[in-house]
Design a protein around this motif. Structure first.
Motif, PDB file in Angstrom:
ATOM      1  N   UNK A  31      62.112  -1.109   8.214  1.00 61.92           N
ATOM      2  CA  UNK A  31      61.966  -1.092   6.744  1.00 61.92           C
ATOM      3  C   UNK A  31      61.584   0.288   6.139  1.00 61.92           C
ATOM      4  N   UNK A  32      60.589   0.855   7.096  1.00 59.35           N
ATOM      5  CA  UNK A  32      60.074   2.097   6.556  1.00 59.35           C
ATOM      6  C   UNK A  32      61.472   3.333   6.459  1.00 59.35           C
ATOM      7  N   UNK A  33      62.067   3.152   7.782  1.00 62.26           N
ATOM      8  CA  UNK A  33      63.216   3.834   7.963  1.00 62.26           C
ATOM      9  C   UNK A  33      64.097   3.783   6.894  1.00 62.26           C
ATOM     10  N   UNK A  34      64.541   2.432   6.741  1.00 62.22           N
ATOM     11  CA  UNK A  34      65.650   2.271   5.563  1.00 62.22           C
ATOM     12  C   UNK A  34      65.130   2.553   4.153  1.00 62.22           C
ATOM     13  N   UNK A  35      63.964   2.531   3.996  1.00 62.78           N
ATOM     14  CA  UNK A  35      63.472   3.316   2.491  1.00 62.78           C
ATOM     15  C   UNK A  35      63.619   4.747   2.373  1.00 62.78           C
ATOM     16  N   UNK A  36      63.166   5.242   3.524  1.00 59.03           N
ATOM     17  CA  UNK A  36      63.455   6.831   3.665  1.00 59.03           C
ATOM     18  C   UNK A  36      64.788   7.030   3.371  1.00 59.03           C
ATOM     19  N   UNK A  37      65.733   6.382   3.904  1.00 58.48           N
ATOM     20  CA  UNK A  37      67.071   6.628   3.857  1.00 58.48           C
ATOM     21  C   UNK A  37      67.542   6.498   2.265  1.00 58.48           C
ATOM     22  N   UNK A  38      67.172   5.408   1.760  1.00 61.34           N
ATOM     23  CA  UNK A  38      67.468   5.251   0.418  1.00 61.34           C
ATOM     24  C   UNK A  38      66.741   6.384  -0.410  1.00 61.34           C
ATOM     25  N   UNK A  39      65.643   6.816  -0.260  1.00 66.45           N
ATOM     26  CA  UNK A  39      64.923   7.800  -1.039  1.00 66.45           C
ATOM     27  C   UNK A  39      65.848   9.111  -0.931  1.00 66.45           C
ATOM     28  N   UNK A  40      66.256   9.659   0.439  1.00 69.21           N
ATOM     29  CA  UNK A  40      67.180  10.609   0.348  1.00 69.21           C
ATOM     30  C   UNK A  40      68.363  10.559  -0.179  1.00 69.21           C
ATOM     31  N   UNK A  41      68.958   9.537  -0.312  1.00 72.05           N
ATOM     32  CA  UNK A  41      70.171   9.177  -1.269  1.00 72.05           C
ATOM     33  C   UNK A  41      69.827   9.137  -2.524  1.00 72.05           C
ATOM     34  N   UNK A  42      68.748   8.630  -3.029  1.00 72.77           N
ATOM     35  CA  UNK A  42      68.259   8.836  -4.291  1.00 72.77           C
ATOM     36  C   UNK A  42      68.245  10.332  -4.909  1.00 72.77           C
ATOM     37  N   UNK A  43      67.813  11.045  -3.936  1.00 73.31           N
ATOM     38  CA  UNK A  43      67.342  12.629  -4.419  1.00 73.31           C
ATOM     39  C   UNK A  43      68.713  13.296  -4.220  1.00 73.31           C
ATOM     40  N   UNK A  44      69.355  13.017  -3.195  1.00 74.12           N
ATOM     41  CA  UNK A  44      70.526  13.887  -2.981  1.00 74.12           C
ATOM     42  C   UNK A  44      72.020  13.169  -3.014  1.00 74.12           C
ATOM     43  N   UNK A  45      72.048  12.108  -3.373  1.00 75.21           N
ATOM     44  CA  UNK A  45      73.340  11.485  -3.513  1.00 75.21           C
ATOM     45  C   UNK A  45      73.952  11.450  -2.082  1.00 75.21           C
ATOM     46  N   UNK A  46      73.271  11.190  -1.127  1.00 77.21           N
ATOM     47  CA  UNK A  46      73.809  11.188   0.309  1.00 77.21           C
ATOM     48  C   UNK A  46      74.363   9.839   0.640  1.00 77.21           C
ATOM     49  N   UNK A  47      75.445   9.549   0.688  1.00 77.58           N
ATOM     50  CA  UNK A  47      76.268   8.450   1.003  1.00 77.58           C
ATOM     51  C   UNK A  47      75.869   7.994   2.460  1.00 77.58           C
ATOM     52  N   UNK A  48      75.910   9.102   3.354  1.00 79.16           N
ATOM     53  CA  UNK A  48      75.699   8.721   4.619  1.00 79.16           C
ATOM     54  C   UNK A  48      74.324   8.027   4.886  1.00 79.16           C
ATOM     55  N   UNK A  49      73.130   8.607   4.174  1.00 82.01           N
ATOM     56  CA  UNK A  49      71.964   8.022   4.343  1.00 82.01           C
ATOM     57  C   UNK A  49      72.001   6.728   3.829  1.00 82.01           C
ATOM     58  N   UNK A  50      72.616   6.491   2.534  1.00 86.50           N
ATOM     59  CA  UNK A  50      72.827   5.343   2.091  1.00 86.50           C
ATOM     60  C   UNK A  50      73.260   4.152   2.988  1.00 86.50           C
ATOM     61  N   UNK A  51      74.380   4.251   3.627  1.00 92.86           N
ATOM     62  CA  UNK A  51      75.050   3.668   4.543  1.00 92.86           C
ATOM     63  C   UNK A  51      74.078   3.166   5.665  1.00 92.86           C
ATOM     64  N   UNK A  52      73.464   4.330   6.297  1.00 95.59           N
ATOM     65  CA  UNK A  52      72.441   3.936   7.271  1.00 95.59           C
ATOM     66  C   UNK A  52      71.340   2.956   6.819  1.00 95.59           C
ATOM     67  N   UNK A  53      70.806   3.514   5.611  1.00 93.55           N
ATOM     68  CA  UNK A  53      69.688   2.714   5.141  1.00 93.55           C
ATOM     69  C   UNK A  53      70.357   1.267   4.758  1.00 93.55           C
ATOM     70  N   UNK A  54      71.493   0.957   4.395  1.00 94.86           N
ATOM     71  CA  UNK A  54      71.856  -0.358   4.120  1.00 94.86           C
ATOM     72  C   UNK A  54      71.876  -0.979   5.619  1.00 94.86           C
ATOM     73  N   UNK A  55      72.418  -0.557   6.678  1.00 94.19           N
ATOM     74  CA  UNK A  55      72.410  -1.521   7.924  1.00 94.19           C
ATOM     75  C   UNK A  55      70.943  -1.664   8.591  1.00 94.19           C
ATOM     76  N   UNK A  56      70.075  -0.466   8.320  1.00 87.68           N
ATOM     77  CA  UNK A  56      68.691  -0.777   8.625  1.00 87.68           C
ATOM     78  C   UNK A  56      68.137  -2.068   7.950  1.00 87.68           C
TER      79      UNK A  56
END
Length: 275
Positions: free
Chosen positions: A15-40
């Motif tokens: 859960x924590x790793x997923x939130x971190x991924x979504x946070x990176x996506x929120x700041x940088x519009x990083x689609x790869x981080x978004x996909x990883x966060x979604x699957x986590x």
């Protein structure tokens, strides 16, 4: 219970790793981080479901009677609703904001006392009416939570538009009309579910609890919640209120939900297994 604890701890980490991924996506519009966060987060949902079923099998009852179990079920509902809504509407930041709250709930649960319900108390409590009552109540809380998050996103979007801050983050928040429509739709769903839950709970209490009173703090506060959201719907439907004013009203209404759950639960004589 060791296997269950291992599943819970693993869920928290993912859960924590997923939130971190979504946070990176929120700041940088990083689609790869978004996909990883979604699957986590999808894995988190599976582990939560496994934990819930395993606990139900071990205890021989639906695990919804203690504060720990209730908050866990609430967190599971938030994950479920956020994934379903994101699947249909592709509002990425909804998943981020919703699951920050879900992660906080599960983290708080790590430090909650491990309440146990005695066999005698469990026998007294368990009935179809009670299970449906509690389940419907938490589903309504979940819809109100996501509705509030949509309103907060609306206010953020409104502010960015007013300040003319045109960027990718603005686009991914969703349009104002979509955010308002989804917030309103969730409240339309939540109000009747909570009303039916309250009716079933009162019927069960009259049948099972001696000296039950409708003036119990939990019952009164639940009626207040229904009243506040009914006024919200009236303002929207009958008076045509919309936009920022309605979003602020909805956000304030959710504060009443929090008071109803956390404060009234400490004063109630009705939900006596919470004491």
């Amino acid at each position: 219970m060791q296997n269950a604890n291992w599943i819970y701890d693993t869920t928290i980490i993912l859960y924590a790793l997923s939130i971190i991924g979504y946070f990176i996506d929120f700041l940088q519009n990083n689609r790869k981080a978004n996909r990883i966060a979604f699957w986590l987060l999808s894995i988190v949902w599976v582990l939560q479901s496994v934990f819930f079923v395993q606990r139900m099998v071990e205890m021989g009852r639906p695990p919804i009677l203690t504060p720990f179990e209730g908050l866990f079920f609430y967190a599971w509902i938030l994950v479920t609703l956020s994934l379903v809504l994101n699947w249909f509407f592709r509002i990425d930041f909804l998943v981020f904001f919703t699951n920050v709250l879900g992660f906080l709930i599960m983290s708080i649960n790590l430090f909650a006392p491990g309440e146990q319900v005695s066999d005698e108390m469990s026998t007294r409590l368990i009935s179809e009416l009670l299970v449906i009552h509690v389940t419907m109540a938490f589903i309504s809380y979940g819809t109100f939570t996501l509705s509030c998050i949509f309103s907060i996103m609306y206010l953020l979007q409104h502010r960015l538009l007013k300040q003319r801050k045109w960027n990718k983050r603005l686009q991914r928040l969703g349009s104002l009309s979509t955010l308002e429509r989804l917030s309103y739709g969730l409240n339309i769903t939540g109000v009747p579910i909570l009303l039916l839950s309250l009716i079933l709970g009162v019927i069960w209490a009259f049948l099972k609890i001696q000296d039950f009173s409708l003036l119990d703090a939990k019952v009164v506060s639940s009626f207040v919640v229904i009243g506040v959201y009914s006024v919200f719907l009236y303002q929207k439907v009958a008076r045509g209120l919309q936009g920022k004013t309605l979003a602020v009203w909805n956000t304030a209404a959710f504060l009443i939900v929090l008071i109803n759950y956390f404060l009234a639960s400490t004063l109630t004589e009705f939900h006596f297994w919470y004491q």
